[in-house]
Scaffold this motif. Structure first.
Motif, PDB file in Angstrom:
ATOM      1  N   THR A 169       0.833  -1.209   0.000  1.00  0.00           N
ATOM      2  CA  THR A 169       0.000   0.000   0.000  1.00  0.00           C
ATOM      3  C   THR A 169       0.860   1.248   0.000  1.00  0.00           C
ATOM      4  O   THR A 169       0.581   2.220  -0.724  1.00  0.00           O
ATOM      5  CB  THR A 169      -0.924  -0.003   1.222  1.00  0.00           C
ATOM      6  N   ASP A 170       1.916   1.224   0.814  1.00  0.00           N
ATOM      7  CA  ASP A 170       2.820   2.379   0.868  1.00  0.00           C
ATOM      8  C   ASP A 170       3.519   2.587  -0.471  1.00  0.00           C
ATOM      9  O   ASP A 170       3.705   3.727  -0.929  1.00  0.00           O
ATOM     10  CB  ASP A 170       3.861   2.182   1.965  1.00  0.00           C
ATOM     11  N   LEU A 171       3.915   1.496  -1.118  1.00  0.00           N
ATOM     12  CA  LEU A 171       4.576   1.596  -2.421  1.00  0.00           C
ATOM     13  C   LEU A 171       3.636   2.176  -3.468  1.00  0.00           C
ATOM     14  O   LEU A 171       4.031   3.035  -4.272  1.00  0.00           O
ATOM     15  CB  LEU A 171       5.067   0.216  -2.860  1.00  0.00           C
ATOM     16  N   ALA A 172       2.381   1.725  -3.450  1.00  0.00           N
ATOM     17  CA  ALA A 172       1.392   2.240  -4.403  1.00  0.00           C
ATOM     18  C   ALA A 172       1.143   3.722  -4.170  1.00  0.00           C
ATOM     19  O   ALA A 172       1.043   4.506  -5.125  1.00  0.00           O
ATOM     20  CB  ALA A 172       0.090   1.448  -4.281  1.00  0.00           C
ATOM     21  N   ALA A 173       1.063   4.111  -2.886  1.00  0.00           N
ATOM     22  CA  ALA A 173       0.845   5.521  -2.569  1.00  0.00           C
ATOM     23  C   ALA A 173       2.019   6.371  -3.026  1.00  0.00           C
ATOM     24  O   ALA A 173       1.834   7.470  -3.569  1.00  0.00           O
ATOM     25  CB  ALA A 173       0.614   5.682  -1.063  1.00  0.00           C
ATOM     26  N   ALA A 174       3.240   5.870  -2.821  1.00  0.00           N
ATOM     27  CA  ALA A 174       4.429   6.609  -3.249  1.00  0.00           C
ATOM     28  C   ALA A 174       4.473   6.729  -4.766  1.00  0.00           C
ATOM     29  O   ALA A 174       4.839   7.780  -5.319  1.00  0.00           O
ATOM     30  CB  ALA A 174       5.688   5.918  -2.724  1.00  0.00           C
ATOM     31  N   THR A 175       4.101   5.646  -5.462  1.00  0.00           N
ATOM     32  CA  THR A 175       4.079   5.674  -6.926  1.00  0.00           C
ATOM     33  C   THR A 175       3.068   6.696  -7.437  1.00  0.00           C
ATOM     34  O   THR A 175       3.352   7.472  -8.363  1.00  0.00           O
ATOM     35  CB  THR A 175       3.737   4.285  -7.477  1.00  0.00           C
ATOM     36  N   ASN A 176       1.885   6.695  -6.829  1.00  0.00           N
ATOM     37  CA  ASN A 176       0.858   7.656  -7.243  1.00  0.00           C
ATOM     38  C   ASN A 176       1.302   9.087  -6.985  1.00  0.00           C
ATOM     39  O   ASN A 176       1.039   9.986  -7.794  1.00  0.00           O
ATOM     40  CB  ASN A 176      -0.450   7.364  -6.503  1.00  0.00           C
ATOM     41  N   LEU A 227       5.004  14.230 -11.332  1.00  0.00           N
ATOM     42  CA  LEU A 227       5.399  14.233 -12.734  1.00  0.00           C
ATOM     43  C   LEU A 227       4.374  14.979 -13.585  1.00  0.00           C
ATOM     44  O   LEU A 227       4.740  15.753 -14.487  1.00  0.00           O
ATOM     45  CB  LEU A 227       5.545  12.791 -13.233  1.00  0.00           C
ATOM     46  N   SER A 228       3.101  14.750 -13.286  1.00  0.00           N
ATOM     47  CA  SER A 228       2.039  15.447 -14.012  1.00  0.00           C
ATOM     48  C   SER A 228       2.178  16.959 -13.851  1.00  0.00           C
ATOM     49  O   SER A 228       2.096  17.715 -14.828  1.00  0.00           O
ATOM     50  CB  SER A 228       0.670  14.991 -13.512  1.00  0.00           C
ATOM     51  N   ASN A 229       2.388  17.413 -12.615  1.00  0.00           N
ATOM     52  CA  ASN A 229       2.548  18.848 -12.372  1.00  0.00           C
ATOM     53  C   ASN A 229       3.745  19.409 -13.132  1.00  0.00           C
ATOM     54  O   ASN A 229       3.675  20.498 -13.724  1.00  0.00           O
ATOM     55  CB  ASN A 229       2.701  19.115 -10.879  1.00  0.00           C
ATOM     56  N   THR A 230       4.855  18.663 -13.124  1.00  0.00           N
ATOM     57  CA  THR A 230       6.055  19.106 -13.823  1.00  0.00           C
ATOM     58  C   THR A 230       5.802  19.236 -15.318  1.00  0.00           C
ATOM     59  O   THR A 230       6.218  20.210 -15.964  1.00  0.00           O
ATOM     60  CB  THR A 230       7.215  18.125 -13.573  1.00  0.00           C
ATOM     61  N   LEU A 231       5.103  18.244 -15.882  1.00  0.00           N
ATOM     62  CA  LEU A 231       4.818  18.276 -17.313  1.00  0.00           C
ATOM     63  C   LEU A 231       3.870  19.414 -17.671  1.00  0.00           C
ATOM     64  O   LEU A 231       4.024  20.054 -18.726  1.00  0.00           O
ATOM     65  CB  LEU A 231       4.233  16.929 -17.753  1.00  0.00           C
ATOM     66  N   GLY A 280       1.079  14.351 -21.993  1.00  0.00           N
ATOM     67  CA  GLY A 280       1.775  13.488 -21.038  1.00  0.00           C
ATOM     68  C   GLY A 280       1.410  13.828 -19.603  1.00  0.00           C
ATOM     69  O   GLY A 280       1.248  12.939 -18.758  1.00  0.00           O
ATOM     70  N   GLY A 281       1.259  15.129 -19.312  1.00  0.00           N
ATOM     71  CA  GLY A 281       0.853  15.549 -17.974  1.00  0.00           C
ATOM     72  C   GLY A 281      -0.543  15.073 -17.623  1.00  0.00           C
ATOM     73  O   GLY A 281      -0.801  14.642 -16.483  1.00  0.00           O
ATOM     74  N   VAL A 282      -1.450  15.117 -18.590  1.00  0.00           N
ATOM     75  CA  VAL A 282      -2.819  14.641 -18.357  1.00  0.00           C
ATOM     76  C   VAL A 282      -2.827  13.137 -18.115  1.00  0.00           C
ATOM     77  O   VAL A 282      -3.511  12.640 -17.206  1.00  0.00           O
ATOM     78  CB  VAL A 282      -3.721  15.016 -19.554  1.00  0.00           C
ATOM     79  N   LEU A 283      -2.054  12.409 -18.916  1.00  0.00           N
ATOM     80  CA  LEU A 283      -1.999  10.956 -18.746  1.00  0.00           C
ATOM     81  C   LEU A 283      -1.360  10.577 -17.408  1.00  0.00           C
ATOM     82  O   LEU A 283      -1.807   9.630 -16.741  1.00  0.00           O
ATOM     83  CB  LEU A 283      -1.212  10.330 -19.896  1.00  0.00           C
ATOM     84  N   ALA A 284      -0.312  11.315 -17.003  1.00  0.00           N
ATOM     85  CA  ALA A 284       0.311  11.046 -15.709  1.00  0.00           C
ATOM     86  C   ALA A 284      -0.668  11.308 -14.568  1.00  0.00           C
ATOM     87  O   ALA A 284      -0.698  10.571 -13.574  1.00  0.00           O
ATOM     88  CB  ALA A 284       1.570  11.904 -15.546  1.00  0.00           C
ATOM     89  N   ARG A 285      -1.477  12.360 -14.718  1.00  0.00           N
ATOM     90  CA  ARG A 285      -2.500  12.641 -13.709  1.00  0.00           C
ATOM     91  C   ARG A 285      -3.505  11.485 -13.637  1.00  0.00           C
ATOM     92  O   ARG A 285      -3.918  11.074 -12.536  1.00  0.00           O
ATOM     93  CB  ARG A 285      -3.223  13.939 -14.049  1.00  0.00           C
ATOM     94  N   ALA A 286      -3.879  10.958 -14.793  1.00  0.00           N
ATOM     95  CA  ALA A 286      -4.820   9.846 -14.817  1.00  0.00           C
ATOM     96  C   ALA A 286      -4.228   8.611 -14.132  1.00  0.00           C
ATOM     97  O   ALA A 286      -4.913   7.923 -13.373  1.00  0.00           O
ATOM     98  CB  ALA A 286      -5.199   9.518 -16.259  1.00  0.00           C
ATOM     99  N   LEU A 287      -2.970   8.344 -14.390  1.00  0.00           N
ATOM    100  CA  LEU A 287      -2.323   7.183 -13.764  1.00  0.00           C
ATOM    101  C   LEU A 287      -2.174   7.365 -12.260  1.00  0.00           C
ATOM    102  O   LEU A 287      -2.245   6.395 -11.493  1.00  0.00           O
ATOM    103  CB  LEU A 287      -0.956   6.948 -14.398  1.00  0.00           C
ATOM    104  N   SER A 288      -1.976   8.616 -11.832  1.00  0.00           N
ATOM    105  CA  SER A 288      -1.787   8.866 -10.399  1.00  0.00           C
ATOM    106  C   SER A 288      -3.064   8.620  -9.602  1.00  0.00           C
ATOM    107  O   SER A 288      -3.000   8.288  -8.414  1.00  0.00           O
ATOM    108  CB  SER A 288      -1.292  10.294 -10.165  1.00  0.00           C
ATOM    109  N   VAL A 289      -4.211   8.800 -10.242  1.00  0.00           N
ATOM    110  CA  VAL A 289      -5.489   8.589  -9.558  1.00  0.00           C
ATOM    111  C   VAL A 289      -6.200   7.339 -10.058  1.00  0.00           C
ATOM    112  O   VAL A 289      -7.264   6.976  -9.547  1.00  0.00           O
ATOM    113  CB  VAL A 289      -6.416   9.817  -9.733  1.00  0.00           C
ATOM    114  N   GLN A 290      -5.622   6.695 -11.084  1.00  0.00           N
ATOM    115  CA  GLN A 290      -6.162   5.455 -11.638  1.00  0.00           C
ATOM    116  C   GLN A 290      -7.621   5.596 -12.069  1.00  0.00           C
ATOM    117  O   GLN A 290      -8.478   4.770 -11.755  1.00  0.00           O
ATOM    118  CB  GLN A 290      -5.999   4.324 -10.622  1.00  0.00           C
ATOM    119  N   ARG A 291      -7.872   6.671 -12.790  1.00  0.00           N
ATOM    120  CA  ARG A 291      -9.215   6.932 -13.309  1.00  0.00           C
ATOM    121  C   ARG A 291      -9.100   7.965 -14.425  1.00  0.00           C
ATOM    122  O   ARG A 291      -8.001   8.428 -14.750  1.00  0.00           O
ATOM    123  CB  ARG A 291     -10.137   7.473 -12.204  1.00  0.00           C
ATOM    124  N   ALA A 292     -10.226   8.331 -15.004  1.00  0.00           N
ATOM    125  CA  ALA A 292     -10.246   9.381 -16.021  1.00  0.00           C
ATOM    126  C   ALA A 292      -9.806  10.707 -15.393  1.00  0.00           C
ATOM    127  O   ALA A 292     -10.239  11.035 -14.281  1.00  0.00           O
ATOM    128  CB  ALA A 292     -11.641   9.517 -16.616  1.00  0.00           C
TER     129      ALA A 292
END
Length: 368
Positions: A7-14, A20-24, A133-145
Motif C-alpha cells: 500500500t505504501d509503495l502504491a501511494a508513493a508511486t501515485n 510528474l504530471s505537475n512538472t509536465l 503526457g501531464g494529463v496521462l500522468a494525472r490519470a495514472l496517479s489517480v487510476q481513473r479518467a
C-alpha cells in the motif's frame, strides 16, 4: 511483501506520478509561451511584408471628399518597372454578397514571418505532447479518467482544444491564423488551473464511479473545445465584416486594422467556418446531455431534476439550436446569427465556470 508495504509503495508511486504530471503541465506552459512569442513574431513580420504595405496603400487614397486618386504602385517586371495606376480592391459588391478573397495569413507573404509561423506550429505540437503526457500522468496517479474536478477538466480541455487546432491543420484547413488567439487563451486557462483551481490527486465520490464518466465528460470536453474554436472565429468574423463594410462604404480603416485584418480570411470564409464547426459538434452536444441524463438515472435514481448544471446545459443546447436555426434562415445570416453564437458560447462558459464555482447543486461534489 506485506500488504502495508504494498500500500505504501502504491501511494508513493501515485504521488510520484502526480508530481510528474505537475512538472509536465508547467513544462508545457513554458513551451506554449515560446510558441506564443513565435506567433507574435510571425504577425510582426507579416505587418512589414509587401502585402501588408500594399494593403495600407490601397486605403490611403480614401478620405474627406472621396475624390482622392488611388495611389500608384510600382512593380518589377522582367528587369524593368511597370506602374499600376489604380490597384483593384475586391470588396463586397452588395449587401449579402461575399466576394472578398481570403488574406494570406499571419505571415502576410513574408518569408521570415512564415518561418516563425512554422516554428510556432512546431512548438505548439511539442507543448501539446508534453501537456498530454501531464494529463496521462494525472490519470495514472489517480487510476481513473483525469477529469474528476475543475483542475483536471481545465488541463484536459486545453489539451483537447489544441488537439482540435492541430487536427484542422493536419487536414490542411486554413486555420493557422487561429494559433495566436488559441495559445493565448490556453496559457490563461492553464494559469488559472495551476493557481486557482488546483486540486491534489484524490479518488472520486461513489456517484462518479461509472463508465458514463468516460462517455459523458469526454464528449463535453470535446464539444467545449470545438465551441471555443467556433467562438473565436465568430469574434474575428465580426471584426472582419465591419472592416469590409467600411471599405465598401468608402471609409478609411486605421493602419493597424488594415494590416491585421487584411491577413485574415474573408468575413464570408470566417462565417462559413464558424457555422460549420458549431453545426458539426451540435449533435455531439445533444448526445452529451442525453448521456448525462442516463448517468443521473443510474447514480441518483432520476433522469432530470433541473439541477443548475443540468439546467444550464439545456440552456446552452437551446441557445446553439437557436443559432443554427437562425443561421439557416435567410433573414438571420451574418452578424445577427454571429451574436447568437457568442451568446450560446457565453452560456457554455457560465455552465462550466459560473455554475461550478458560484452555484450549488448536485454537481458540486467535485469542488474546484
Amino acid at each position: 511483501m506485506t500488504l502495508a508495504a504494498a500500500t505504501d509503495l502504491a501511494a508513493a508511486t501515485n504521488e510520484n506520478l502526480a508530481n510528474l504530471s505537475n512538472t509536465l503541465i508547467y513544462s508545457s506552459m513554458a513551451v506554449y509561451t515560446l510558441a506564443f512569442f513565435a506567433y507574435i513574431t510571425e504577425w510582426i513580420f507579416g505587418s512589414r511584408s509587401k502585402i501588408g504595405r500594399t494593403a495600407a496603400a490601397l486605403t490611403s487614397g480614401a478620405g474627406a471628399g472621396g475624390g482622392a486618386k488611388a495611389p500608384e504602385v510600382t512593380v518589377k517586371n522582367a528587369g524593368g518597372t511597370a506602374v499600376l495606376e489604380r490597384p483593384k480592391v475586391v470588396v463586397r459588391a452588395a449587401a449579402g454578397a461575399r466576394d472578398v478573397p481570403d488574406g494570406p495569413g499571419a505571415h502576410g507573404g513574408n518569408e521570415q514571418g512564415d518561418l516563425y509561423g512554422r516554428i510556432a506550429i512546431s512548438l505548439t505540437v511539442l507543448a501539446f505532447l508534453i501537456e498530454l503526457g501531464g494529463v496521462l500522468a494525472r490519470a495514472l496517479s489517480v487510476q481513473r479518467a483525469p477529469w474528476g474536478n475543475m483542475y483536471e477538466f481545465n488541463i484536459t480541455f486545453s489539451t483537447v482544444a489544441v488537439g482540435v487546432y492541430l487536427a484542422l491543420l493536419a487536414l490542411r484547413k486554413n486555420v493557422r491564423w487561429l494559433g495566436l488567439f488559441l495559445i493565448t487563451t490556453v496559457l490563461l486557462d492553464l494559469g488559472i488551473a495551476v493557481t486557482v483551481l488546483y486540486t491534489a490527486s484524490d479518488q472520486l465520490v461513489p456517484a462518479l464511479h461509472s463508465y458514463w464518466l468516460y462517455i459523458h465528460v469526454s464528449t463535453a470536453i470535446l464539444c467545449g473545445a470545438v465551441f471555443y474554436v467556433g467562438a473565436v472565429t465568430t469574434i474575428l468574423y465580426l471584426f472582419k465584416d465591419s472592416y469590409e463594410n467600411k471599405l465598401a462604404n468608402g471609409g478609411k480603416p486605421g493602419t493597424f486594422a488594415t494590416s491585421f485584418l487584411e491577413r485574415l480570411p474573408s468575413s464570408a470564409s470566417l462565417d462559413k467556418f464558424s457555422y460549420r464547426v458549431n453545426a458539426a459538434v451540435f449533435p455531439l452536444w445533444t448526445f452529451t446531455i442525453i448521456a448525462g441524463a442516463i448517468w443521473a438515472g443510474d447514480a441518483w435514481g432520476r433522469y432530470w431534476g433541473w439541477d443548475p448544471k443540468e439546467t444550464w446545459a439545456f440552456i446552452t443546447w437551446v441557445a446553439y439550436a437557436c443559432y443554427l436555426h437562425a443561421r439557416a434562415t435567410a433573414g438571420w445570416k451574418g452578424r445577427k446569427a454571429a451574436y447568437l453564437a457568442l451568446i450560446a458560447f457565453a452560456c457554455w462558459l457560465f455552465n462550466y465556470y459560473g455554475v461550478n464555482i458560484f452555484v450549488g447543486g448536485m454537481h458540486s461534489y467535485a469542488g474546484v
